[in-house]
Design a protein around this motif. Sequence first.
Motif, PDB file in Angstrom:
ATOM      1  N   LYS A   1      97.520  65.635  51.303  1.00  0.00           N
ATOM      2  CA  LYS A   1      98.418  64.689  50.643  1.00  0.00           C
ATOM      3  C   LYS A   1      98.936  63.650  51.645  1.00  0.00           C
ATOM      4  O   LYS A   1      98.960  62.451  51.357  1.00  0.00           O
TER       5      LYS A   1
ATOM      6  N   ARG B   1      97.421  62.839  54.394  1.00  0.00           N
ATOM      7  CA  ARG B   1      96.271  62.053  54.846  1.00  0.00           C
ATOM      8  C   ARG B   1      95.910  60.976  53.828  1.00  0.00           C
ATOM      9  O   ARG B   1      95.423  59.906  54.175  1.00  0.00           O
ATOM     10  N   ALA B   2      96.163  61.264  52.561  1.00  0.00           N
ATOM     11  CA  ALA B   2      95.864  60.298  51.503  1.00  0.00           C
ATOM     12  C   ALA B   2      96.704  59.029  51.666  1.00  0.00           C
ATOM     13  O   ALA B   2      96.341  57.965  51.172  1.00  0.00           O
TER      14      ALA B   2
ATOM     15  N   ALA C   1      88.260  57.878  45.289  1.00  0.00           N
ATOM     16  CA  ALA C   1      89.508  58.559  45.689  1.00  0.00           C
ATOM     17  C   ALA C   1      90.582  58.506  44.607  1.00  0.00           C
ATOM     18  O   ALA C   1      91.524  59.293  44.629  1.00  0.00           O
TER      19      ALA C   1
ATOM     20  N   LEU D   1      94.270  54.054  47.803  1.00  0.00           N
ATOM     21  CA  LEU D   1      95.429  54.934  47.565  1.00  0.00           C
ATOM     22  C   LEU D   1      96.736  54.289  48.023  1.00  0.00           C
ATOM     23  O   LEU D   1      97.729  54.993  48.240  1.00  0.00           O
TER      24      LEU D   1
END
Length: 246
Positions: free
Chosen positions: A84, A86-87, A111, A158
């Motif tokens: 999470k 890293r997103a 993604a 993202l």
Amino acid sequence: MIEIRGVHKSFGTTEVLNGIDLTADRGSVTVILGPSGSGKSTLLRTINHLEKVDRGHVRIDGELIGYRQEGAKLHELPERLVLKQRAGIGFVFQTFNLFPHLTAVENVAEAIRKQPEARKKATSLLEKVGLADKVDAYPRQLSGGQQQRVAIARALALDPKLVLFDEPTSALDPELVGEVLDVMRDLARAGTTMIVVTHEIGFAREVADSIVFLDGGRIVEQGPPAQVLDSPQHDRTRAFLSKVLV
Ligand SMILES: Nc1ncnc2c1ncn2[C@@H]1O[C@H](COP(=O)(O)OP(=O)(O)O)[C@@H](O)[C@H]1O
Ligand SMILES: [Mg+2]
């Protein structure tokens, strides 16, 4: 916004990062320069916890990356929470790493495929990197510069707080470097927080708020481009610059 404190990292007996302290403000562009093997990629990879640090810590917006703190003790975060975190950090690699069996828009949308408007958002990101006409092209139908621009669009999907670039133009034919740097320059102007490992000194001079020169896993010198590039204080910085500023 980004705080790296006392970061050490060894592989076996080789100390690759030797106590790195670095901070970067929101909306800033930090360029990392340094010879091959100086620890640049490892440093980027510790920021999103692709590499675990041996000592020290990384915080983004005050949040520890990879750990939670209880009193004086650090506990590793479960993988789910690391993913999470890293997103929220985009990563652009030297080799674009696109899925060959997916089109440009599918690569970008991958993604965010659970979002209802994934394709629409991916299309608009491709427009942003100048690839409105390549939405349905497969990677093999794109030049290296175009593939890297797809990879940048993917890294933005993202809405990351921060985007890391590891030598994004090093694998490109010289005539394709400019189009990728142009996209990165636009991102910087739009206020994207970026940490960029590159040997493109012209780009660094124009776009960086801060330049960091890394050698032997240590920051030898850092400061604004005019200081580090035009009046470096250390012999090692001068020697490195004399090789890349041909
Ligand atoms: N996973 C790994 N295992 C062992 N050694 C590694 C690993 N990753 C990097 N290294 C070593 O760490 C040093 C720094 O590597 P790297 O961070 O890739 O440097 P740079 O990106 O500046 O060229 C090199 O000597 C490299 O061989
Ligand atoms: Mg590297």
